[in-house]
Design a protein around this motif. Structure first.
Motif, mmCIF file in Angstrom:
data_model
loop_
_atom_site.group_PDB
_atom_site.id
_atom_site.type_symbol
_atom_site.label_atom_id
_atom_site.label_comp_id
_atom_site.label_asym_id
_atom_site.label_seq_id
_atom_site.Cartn_x
_atom_site.Cartn_y
_atom_site.Cartn_z
ATOM 1 N N VAL A 1 -8.785 -11.264 -5.013
ATOM 2 C CA VAL A 1 -7.492 -10.335 -4.628
ATOM 3 C C VAL A 1 -6.796 -10.294 -5.901
ATOM 4 N N ILE A 2 -6.185 -9.036 -6.190
ATOM 5 C CA ILE A 2 -5.376 -8.930 -7.272
ATOM 6 C C ILE A 2 -4.151 -8.123 -6.908
ATOM 7 N N SER A 3 -2.865 -8.425 -7.144
ATOM 8 C CA SER A 3 -1.914 -7.675 -6.582
ATOM 9 C C SER A 3 -1.125 -7.252 -8.036
ATOM 10 N N LEU A 4 -0.958 -5.924 -8.073
ATOM 11 C CA LEU A 4 -0.123 -5.429 -9.272
ATOM 12 C C LEU A 4 0.820 -4.679 -9.190
ATOM 13 N N HIS A 5 1.922 -5.071 -10.049
ATOM 14 C CA HIS A 5 3.225 -3.769 -9.952
ATOM 15 C C HIS A 5 3.258 -3.422 -11.287
ATOM 16 N N PHE A 6 3.795 -2.313 -11.315
ATOM 17 C CA PHE A 6 4.007 -1.290 -12.543
ATOM 18 C C PHE A 6 5.700 -1.015 -12.709
ATOM 19 N N LEU B 1 0.793 -1.231 0.140
ATOM 20 C CA LEU B 1 -0.019 -0.181 -0.001
ATOM 21 C C LEU B 1 0.786 1.293 0.175
ATOM 22 N N ASP B 2 2.008 1.013 0.475
ATOM 23 C CA ASP B 2 2.923 2.308 0.684
ATOM 24 C C ASP B 2 3.719 2.501 -0.671
ATOM 25 N N HIS B 3 3.834 1.393 -1.405
ATOM 26 C CA HIS B 3 4.588 1.609 -2.635
ATOM 27 C C HIS B 3 3.853 2.323 -3.742
ATOM 28 N N ASP B 4 4.471 3.204 -4.459
ATOM 29 C CA ASP B 4 3.869 4.037 -5.519
ATOM 30 C C ASP B 4 3.593 3.191 -6.867
ATOM 31 N N ASP B 5 4.421 2.212 -6.990
ATOM 32 C CA ASP B 5 4.192 1.341 -8.210
ATOM 33 C C ASP B 5 3.634 0.067 -7.907
ATOM 34 N N ALA B 6 2.823 -0.148 -6.998
ATOM 35 C CA ALA B 6 2.086 -1.251 -6.574
ATOM 36 C C ALA B 6 0.746 -0.898 -6.372
ATOM 37 N N VAL B 7 -0.202 -1.879 -6.705
ATOM 38 C CA VAL B 7 -1.689 -1.634 -6.221
ATOM 39 C C VAL B 7 -2.280 -3.057 -5.696
ATOM 40 N N LEU B 8 -3.070 -3.097 -4.664
ATOM 41 C CA LEU B 8 -3.848 -4.225 -4.412
ATOM 42 C C LEU B 8 -5.218 -3.731 -4.182
ATOM 43 N N LEU B 9 -5.812 -4.852 -4.894
ATOM 44 C CA LEU B 9 -7.408 -4.608 -4.986
ATOM 45 C C LEU B 9 -8.179 -6.041 -4.528
ATOM 46 N N VAL B 10 -9.259 -5.749 -3.951
ATOM 47 C CA VAL B 10 -10.165 -6.930 -3.666
ATOM 48 C C VAL B 10 -11.406 -6.628 -4.341
ATOM 49 N N PHE C 1 5.357 -1.733 -17.966
ATOM 50 C CA PHE C 1 4.295 -2.872 -18.035
ATOM 51 C C PHE C 1 3.806 -3.106 -16.694
ATOM 52 N N CYS C 2 2.776 -3.690 -16.485
ATOM 53 C CA CYS C 2 2.049 -4.103 -15.336
ATOM 54 C C CYS C 2 2.120 -5.592 -15.166
ATOM 55 N N ARG C 3 2.493 -6.018 -14.105
ATOM 56 C CA ARG C 3 2.844 -7.278 -13.928
ATOM 57 C C ARG C 3 1.678 -7.756 -12.468
ATOM 58 N N ILE C 4 0.771 -8.868 -13.005
ATOM 59 C CA ILE C 4 -0.162 -9.270 -12.064
ATOM 60 C C ILE C 4 0.751 -10.441 -11.125
ATOM 61 N N SER C 5 1.119 -10.167 -9.881
ATOM 62 C CA SER C 5 1.676 -11.114 -9.094
ATOM 63 C C SER C 5 0.909 -12.062 -8.434
ATOM 64 N N TYR C 6 -0.096 -11.661 -8.162
ATOM 65 C CA TYR C 6 -1.222 -12.536 -7.370
ATOM 66 C C TYR C 6 -2.556 -12.327 -7.928
ATOM 67 N N LEU C 7 -3.326 -13.253 -8.209
ATOM 68 C CA LEU C 7 -4.699 -13.255 -8.629
ATOM 69 C C LEU C 7 -5.471 -14.486 -8.211
ATOM 70 N N CYS C 8 -6.335 -14.100 -7.287
ATOM 71 C CA CYS C 8 -7.223 -15.287 -6.496
ATOM 72 C C CYS C 8 -8.364 -14.999 -6.557
#
Length: 144
Positions: A60-65, A41-50, A75-82
Motif C-alpha cells: 500500500v502507498i498513501s500519497l498527498h499532493f 478517497l474523498d480528498h482531491d489531493d490524496a491518493v491511496l493505492l494498493v 510536491f507529493c508526499r508519501i505518507s505511508y508505504l508498506c
C-alpha cells in the motif's frame, strides 16, 4: 517473476491494509481505518493505492499532493508505504514508488518527499536506491 498490479484502494481493502500498517508498526482498528480510507478517497489531493500479486494485496502507498506557495510546482508526499514481509524484495515497493512518481509528474509536482524514522534502516536503503536524497532536520509539534 510474478506480475504486480497497482490499483486504487477501496474500503474493502481495509483488513489487509490494517495488516500492512501493523507490520509497519502502526496497529489500527478496522472501524477507524475504514473511516480514514474513505476520508482519503474523498480528498482531491490524496491518493491511496494498493499493489496486488496474484490478486492478493501485498502493498500500500498513501500519497498527498501539496501546493507550494513560493515555488511553481506542487510536491507529493508519501505518507505511508508498506509491503508485506513475505513480498519484500520482489519489486512491489519499487512498483508503488514508480506509480507515485508518475502521478507526481502528471500533477506538475517538482518533487516527492517521504519522512522515514531513523530506526527504519531498510526503508532508508530502499529510498536511496530509488534516487531519494536525505534532507535532515524534520521537526514535529504534536497537536492535542
Amino acid at each position: 517473476m510474478r506480475s504486480i498490479h497497482i490499483r486504487p484502494a477501496t474500503v474493502a481493502d481495509s483488513a489487509v491494509i490494517a495488516m500492512l500498517l501493523d507490520a509497519l508498526g502502526y496497529p489500527v482498528e478496522l472501524d477507524f481505518l475504514n473511516r480514514s480510507i474513505q476520508r482519503q478517497l474523498d480528498h482531491d489531493d490524496a491518493v491511496l493505492l494498493v499493489a496486488e500479486v496474484e490478486q492478493a494485496v501485498v502493498g500500500v502507498i498513501s500519497l498527498h499532493f501539496i501546493p507550494q506557495l513560493a515555488l511553481p510546482g506542487d510536491f507529493c508526499r508519501i505518507s505511508y508505504l508498506c509491503v508485506s514481509p513475505e513480498a519484500r524484495g520482489q519489486g512491489v515497493g519499487t512498483a508503488l514508488e514508480e506509480q507515485a512518481y508518475q502521478l507526481a509528474q502528471e500533477r506538475g509536482c517538482d518533487r516527492l518527499e517521504v519522512h522515514s524514522h531513523s530506526r527504519r534502516l531498510q526503508a532508508h536503503r530502499f529510498y536511496a536506491r530509488q534516487g531519494y536524497a536525505e534532507s535532515p532536520k524534520y521537526w514535529v509539534k504534536r497537536v492535542f
